[in-house]
Design a protein around this motif. Structure first.
Motif, PDB file in Angstrom:
ATOM      1  N   MET A 161       6.601   4.985 -12.359  1.00 41.34           N
ATOM      2  CA  MET A 161       6.070   3.671 -12.045  1.00 41.34           C
ATOM      3  C   MET A 161       7.204   2.687 -11.817  1.00 41.34           C
ATOM      4  N   LYS A 168      12.348   1.855 -11.331  1.00 41.81           N
ATOM      5  CA  LYS A 168      11.429   2.984 -11.429  1.00 41.81           C
ATOM      6  C   LYS A 168      11.704   3.741 -12.725  1.00 41.81           C
ATOM      7  N   TYR A 227       0.910   0.939 -20.040  1.00 40.29           N
ATOM      8  CA  TYR A 227       1.978   1.721 -19.424  1.00 40.29           C
ATOM      9  C   TYR A 227       3.169   1.715 -20.387  1.00 40.29           C
ATOM     10  N   THR A 234       1.172  -1.130 -11.075  1.00 37.60           N
ATOM     11  CA  THR A 234      -0.044  -1.417 -11.837  1.00 37.60           C
ATOM     12  C   THR A 234      -1.058  -2.101 -10.929  1.00 37.60           C
ATOM     13  N   ASP A 284       0.819  -1.213   0.000  1.00 31.49           N
ATOM     14  CA  ASP A 284       0.000   0.000   0.000  1.00 31.49           C
ATOM     15  C   ASP A 284       0.850   1.259   0.000  1.00 31.49           C
ATOM     16  N   GLN A 285       2.055   1.155   0.528  1.00 32.65           N
ATOM     17  CA  GLN A 285       2.971   2.302   0.562  1.00 32.65           C
ATOM     18  C   GLN A 285       3.409   2.714  -0.845  1.00 32.65           C
ATOM     19  N   TYR A 286       3.400   1.754  -1.777  1.00 33.95           N
ATOM     20  CA  TYR A 286       3.918   2.006  -3.129  1.00 33.95           C
ATOM     21  C   TYR A 286       2.852   1.867  -4.217  1.00 33.95           C
ATOM     22  N   LYS A 287       1.583   1.638  -3.838  1.00 33.14           N
ATOM     23  CA  LYS A 287       0.582   1.268  -4.839  1.00 33.14           C
ATOM     24  C   LYS A 287       0.353   2.338  -5.900  1.00 33.14           C
ATOM     25  N   SER A 288       0.662   3.601  -5.619  1.00 31.67           N
ATOM     26  CA  SER A 288       0.499   4.644  -6.633  1.00 31.67           C
ATOM     27  C   SER A 288       1.516   4.497  -7.756  1.00 31.67           C
ATOM     28  N   MET A 289       2.575   3.712  -7.533  1.00 30.24           N
ATOM     29  CA  MET A 289       3.613   3.501  -8.542  1.00 30.24           C
ATOM     30  C   MET A 289       3.581   2.091  -9.123  1.00 30.24           C
ATOM     31  N   GLN A 329       3.642   9.323 -15.512  1.00 32.35           N
ATOM     32  CA  GLN A 329       3.890   9.172 -14.091  1.00 32.35           C
ATOM     33  C   GLN A 329       5.047   8.214 -13.845  1.00 32.35           C
TER      34      GLN A 329
END
Length: 440
Positions: free
Chosen positions: A297, A330, A354, A98, A91-96, A295
């Motif tokens: 990812m 990244k 992506y 898929t 959850d800490q990285y879910k914005s980065m 963004q």
């Protein structure tokens, strides 16, 4: 009469204005080679330095590489992972990540994302880069973006204005001209049991790159692939041929199949439109495409260990690919979303791609079913063929999240890697030749 004529001219002009996407201004195009690379990526690194500045890509082979070989040693072999993502901290990285990556991490405690230092290794031939710059001010998309005008072989729209322009960049990107590889495809069922789906030989051709000075005609075939299966025994002798033209409205993607038991070549549609491969976006014309934006990812990248693995069975573990073989980095990607047009039919209601800013390869995709649920997720495994200036993404895989199964295709390591070869004759790209080549 003059009034009617004037109204007709005005009407036609309005229609053309709606259906033609103009190229970018000279001022915007001047950013290419300045703040942007020649294919439209941001030259600078990101704010925290985790994505470095672009410095030309990987064009020097490691000392262990043998000139002319089709097996390419990993230039980053000695590096250690910077950090690890799993179900406990995803959850800490879910914005980065898929949607598929997050789902797998939450579903399987053994799933792991090892994040390594980022290397912007993608590099292309100078002639392809030069064409990409020319395209910025001359290329146009027509008919709602479905057809092209005045596009040279290269990145069609290095500064994309729409989602469909970004997708054309992906479809028409440089991947070499002629490729030959023997490969395996492995499937893992819901019980975690791996099985060899097929062993085959692939010939892939990108005819638009045979003459870099010739603009792409809407009738041109930009991609064609010929597969001949040699195993397992139940599949030996089968063959498939795919062809995609630059105008999907006039000539949709076509596919042919030869089955030894039937002793005939037949044209089929399911292969042309429903193959769940992140490296393809067949049925472009069935979707409305939105350029969501760019963004940062965490995606598979520089995956030499996987691409050139010698024991393909070691890749397969229950529920997911063996984490030890996947290098994650990244990178900045263009996010493009396709939603099925009203009245159109496809197994995917929504697709999200992506696209790597440096190569325009689709590094991953998420596919949603007609009820809006995440259905499948795909990943392509990119490694730079440093001796050829080709970003290669031959291996790819798809997770079926509904069934709990997955498949990995394009496993070339056991068969000698990826070869860049001379073109096949035009006769060999005729579907009729498949019957003779497919006899057991």
């Amino acid at each position: 009469m003059k009034l009617v004529k004037s109204l007709l001219i005005a009407s036609v002009t309005m229609v053309l204005a709606i259906n033609v996407q103009a190229s970018v201004s000279n001022q915007d195009a001047a950013r290419l080679g300045a703040s942007l690379t020649l294919v439209g990526a941001e030259k600078a690194g990101n704010a925290d330095g985790s994505i470095p500045a672009y410095s030309g890509g990987l064009t020097t082979a490691p000392a262990s590489f043998k000139a002319g070989d089709s097996m390419r040693p990993d230039p980053y072999r000695g590096e250690k992972a910077l950090f690890v993502i799993n179900g406990k901290n995803v959850d800490q990285y879910k914005s980065m990540l898929t949607a598929t990556t997050v789902a797998l991490a939450k579903r399987f405690p053994s799933y792991r994302i090892d994040v390594y230092p980022t290397h912007r290794s993608a590099a292309l031939p100078q002639a392809v880069l030069n064409n990409s710059v020319k395209n910025a001010t001359s290329a146009r998309s027509l008919q709602g973006g479905m057809t092209l005008d005045n596009v040279l072989p290269g990145v069609a729209f290095p500064i994309p204005q729409t989602g469909v322009e970004a997708m054309w960049n992906f479809l028409l990107r440089y991947q070499g001209v002629n490729i030959n590889a023997k490969y395996d495809s492995w499937s893992v069922d819901s019980a975690g049991v791996p099985s060899l789906a097929v062993t085959g030989e692939a010939f892939v051709s990108f005819p638009i790159y045979e003459d870099l000075t010739k603009p792409i005609n809407n009738a041109d075939i930009y991609y064609q692939m010929k597969l001949s299966y040699t195993g397992p025994a139940r599949r030996a002798g089968e063959s498939i041929m795919l062809k995609d033209a630059a105008n999907p409205l006039a000539q949709p993607g076509r596919a042919w199949q030869y089955l030894p038991a039937q002793r005939r070549v037949k044209q089929v549609s399911i292969l042309a439109y429903d193959t769940p491969n992140p490296g393809t976006a067949r049925a472009l014309e069935l979707y409305d495409w939105t350029l969501v934006g760019k963004q940062e990812m965490i995606v598979p990248y520089n995956t030499y260990k996987l691409t050139y693995v010698q024991d393909p069975k070691s890749l397969t573990t229950p529920n997911h690919l063996a984490p030890d073989f996947v290098r994650w980095e990244k990178h900045r990607v263009w996010v493009v979303e396709g939603n099925l047009k009203p009245g159109a039919k496809h197994i995917y209601q929504k697709r999200r791609f992506y696209l790597d800013e440096d190569s325009w390869a689709a590094l991953a995709s998420d596919q949603y079913d007609t009820s809006g649920q995440l259905f499948r997720g795909s990943f392509a495994f990119l490694s730079q063929s440093y001796d050829q200036r080709v970003p290669d993404a031959t291996p790819f895989m798809t997770y079926d999240l509904a069934r709990g199964t997955y498949n990995i295709n394009g496993v070339v390591g056991p068969h000698g890697g990826i070869k860049y070869t001379e073109a096949l004759s035009k006769a060999q790209w005729c579907p009729e030749t498949m019957a003779g080549a497919g006899i057991r």
